[in-house]
Design a protein around this motif. Sequence first.
Motif, mmCIF file in Angstrom:
data_model
loop_
_atom_site.group_PDB
_atom_site.id
_atom_site.type_symbol
_atom_site.label_atom_id
_atom_site.label_comp_id
_atom_site.label_asym_id
_atom_site.label_seq_id
_atom_site.Cartn_x
_atom_site.Cartn_y
_atom_site.Cartn_z
ATOM 1 N N ALA A 122 1.226 -1.061 -0.048
ATOM 2 C CA ALA A 122 0.290 -0.189 0.479
ATOM 3 C C ALA A 122 0.983 1.216 0.195
ATOM 4 O O ALA A 122 1.723 1.673 0.685
ATOM 5 N N VAL A 123 0.766 2.020 -1.597
ATOM 6 C CA VAL A 123 1.432 3.363 -0.629
ATOM 7 C C VAL A 123 0.801 4.382 -1.359
ATOM 8 O O VAL A 123 -0.608 4.959 -2.068
ATOM 9 N N VAL A 182 -1.810 1.405 -4.977
ATOM 10 C CA VAL A 182 -1.814 3.465 -4.920
ATOM 11 C C VAL A 182 -2.997 3.305 -3.915
ATOM 12 O O VAL A 182 -4.499 3.101 -4.189
ATOM 13 N N LEU A 183 -2.647 3.943 -2.591
ATOM 14 C CA LEU A 183 -3.632 3.406 -1.891
ATOM 15 C C LEU A 183 -4.806 5.092 -1.828
ATOM 16 O O LEU A 183 -5.353 5.544 -1.020
ATOM 17 N N GLY A 184 -3.843 6.174 -1.753
ATOM 18 C CA GLY A 184 -4.404 7.599 -1.020
ATOM 19 C C GLY A 184 -3.075 8.276 -2.497
ATOM 20 O O GLY A 184 -1.785 7.639 -2.916
ATOM 21 N N CYS A 237 -8.487 7.221 -9.725
ATOM 22 C CA CYS A 237 -8.212 7.107 -8.188
ATOM 23 C C CYS A 237 -8.649 6.629 -7.320
ATOM 24 O O CYS A 237 -9.077 5.328 -7.652
ATOM 25 N N PRO A 238 -8.038 6.864 -7.084
ATOM 26 C CA PRO A 238 -7.585 5.575 -5.346
ATOM 27 C C PRO A 238 -8.802 6.112 -4.448
ATOM 28 O O PRO A 238 -9.812 6.868 -4.197
ATOM 29 N N PRO A 239 -8.723 5.179 -3.573
ATOM 30 C CA PRO A 239 -9.648 5.124 -2.555
ATOM 31 C C PRO A 239 -9.312 6.201 -1.581
ATOM 32 O O PRO A 239 -10.260 7.192 -0.846
ATOM 33 N N VAL A 283 -10.779 5.237 8.691
ATOM 34 C CA VAL A 283 -10.460 5.031 7.211
ATOM 35 C C VAL A 283 -10.131 3.770 6.653
ATOM 36 O O VAL A 283 -10.894 3.143 5.814
ATOM 37 N N LEU A 284 -9.065 3.812 7.727
ATOM 38 C CA LEU A 284 -7.971 2.348 6.884
ATOM 39 C C LEU A 284 -9.010 0.696 6.938
ATOM 40 O O LEU A 284 -9.196 0.238 5.920
#
Length: 299
Positions: free
Chosen positions: A34-35, A112-114, A136-138, A293-294
């Motif tokens: 996760a990045v 890509v987490l964010g 678009c990431p989360p 949020v995770l």
Amino acid sequence: MSQTEFFVHSRNAQLFARAVVPNMPRRTRDGRIAVFVLSHGLLDNIDAPVFRHVQETFNKLSIASVAFDFHGNGCSTGTTSYGNYYNEADDIASIVKHLQTTGIPNSGPAFVLGTLGHSKGASSMMLFAFKHMHMCPPLLINLSGRFWLAREITMRWTKENQRQLRESGKFLWRRYGTKPTKSNGTKIEGTANAKLVREYWISLDDMAERSCTDMSVVQALPLHRCFVLNITGSKDQIVPDDDVWEYDRLMRMAAPNEDRVVTRIVPGAAHFWNKQRELCALDRSLVRWLNDVLPKIGL
């Protein structure tokens, strides 16, 4: 923790990036790291104190991060301009695509987490999420981003700047960067942090492009599948707080439920987040929101 520097091709330039990967990074169920992707502000670069600090914060949370220099900034090649927000959105897309397809150098496949953007980079990040909606990431973090791009900062331009703009249609605003590199803008071997000294010109076309950039497109973001955190400081003298509240208002109207968009004003913090107490307060806001949020996205 490991740190890797690398280049990513974007349009006609090479973007310089730095990945920081924790020893035991968070991973998706299929094993991808996760990045977060970090995008800097006007004429800034990945060595800004706020980015160094945020990468440390993500590392403590076992989240990898990749900070990069936009076209014409830092160690990246190419040129930049005052109104090139959509071009910078494409730079973010290039970094995200590289991570999705190639992974993090020396570390492996990435998810890509964010994205986190500061100042101009925050506005460009929002446009990335709109223009490249399929990428678009989360998670989206807007740090001191401007909404009203047609509104200029009081006294940003001197009387001489304004005279040259009227008479010549452009003016040299400033020179930026340090430690000149090779004539083609590439990094000199062994000097990973070398930055080309460049001239930054402002033209009437640049100002018109910026003024015409409509940030109300954030209403169309895929808020059914992403979460947004807006953060600004109460002492920000560069971007007024009504900008962040306009982001908040429009995205809340479009979001399926109220927990999708969170906005926080950090007492006493200024625009550049370069004081230790400001960074500590930023940490608290980031950690609190991420811990909330995770779990909702399975991390």
